[in-house]
Design a protein around this motif. Structure first.
Motif, short mmCIF file in Angstrom:
data_model
loop_
_atom_site.label_atom_id
_atom_site.label_comp_id
_atom_site.label_asym_id
_atom_site.label_seq_id
_atom_site.Cartn_x
_atom_site.Cartn_y
_atom_site.Cartn_z
N HIS A 6 0.77 -1.20 -0.07
CA HIS A 6 -0.03 -0.09 0.01
C HIS A 6 0.87 1.22 -0.05
O HIS A 6 1.43 1.46 1.04
CB HIS A 6 -0.82 0.06 1.14
CG HIS A 6 -2.02 -1.14 1.10
ND1 HIS A 6 -1.76 -2.27 0.90
CD2 HIS A 6 -3.30 -0.79 1.09
CE1 HIS A 6 -2.99 -3.03 0.89
NE2 HIS A 6 -3.73 -2.17 1.03
N GLY A 9 -1.47 5.33 0.84
CA GLY A 9 -2.88 5.23 0.65
C GLY A 9 -3.52 4.73 -0.11
O GLY A 9 -4.79 4.65 -0.47
N GLU A 74 -8.16 3.72 -4.53
CA GLU A 74 -8.00 4.34 -2.85
C GLU A 74 -9.28 4.16 -2.58
O GLU A 74 -10.56 4.20 -3.35
CB GLU A 74 -7.78 5.85 -3.00
CG GLU A 74 -7.90 6.44 -1.87
CD GLU A 74 -7.54 8.01 -1.90
OE1 GLU A 74 -6.38 8.51 -1.52
OE2 GLU A 74 -8.41 8.90 -2.31
#
Length: 156
Positions: A6, A9, A74
């Motif tokens: 990740h 974010g 996201e």
């Protein structure tokens, strides 16, 4: 397929052009249409002021068959950008499209997509880019791409 990293974010998700999930289709459609509009404007500036009639037909014709599409996501349903590429034989990969939402450009997300597309790539990777797309050319140069051929186009 979700990638374990990740980054800032966001996460990367790989899908296939032959099986685009229904919840992703509106996001890709919006981005492909926006990309086409940007390309029209770029072509207008290099095509003697003529604006070519590039039209969005449908999502299925926007990608070559069996293309890998890498989504920059996201949250659950937000898609911030994508790239697509396919292998041509055993020694060649073609980068088809890269698009990042204008609101987040210049923050390294294009590089994130490029890094992933180039990992485990065959010895030759090709991309076609408009001569006045300076941001894209800068990104490709950063990853070691250089000009090998020139394509001349006629715009009606």
């Amino acid at each position: 397929m979700f990638f374990p990293n990740h980054v800032r974010g966001v996460r990367l998700e790989c899908i296939n052009s032959n099986n685009i999930p229904d919840n992703i289709k509106p996001h890709l459609t919006r981005m492909v249409k926006a990309m086409i509009e940007e390309e029209r404007e770029m072509l207008k500036s290099i095509g003697n002021g003529r604006r070519p009639q590039i039209e969005f037909q449908n999502l299925e014709t926007s990608f070559a068959p069996d293309t890998s599409i890498l989504l920059l996501r996201e949250g659950i349903d937000k898609v911030l950008g994508f790239s697509s590429c396919y292998n041509q034989g055993y020694d060649r990969r073609v980068i088809e499209l890269i698009y990042i939402d204008p609101s987040i450009r210049g923050k390294g997300y294009g590089g994130l997509l490029m890094s992933q597309m180039l990992s485990n790539a065959p010895s030759i990777v090709e991309v076609t880019v408009l001569v006045n797309n300076e941001a894209a050319i800068k990104l490709y140069n950063k990853f070691g791409f250089f000009s090998t051929i020139m394509t001349l186009s006629r715009v009606k």
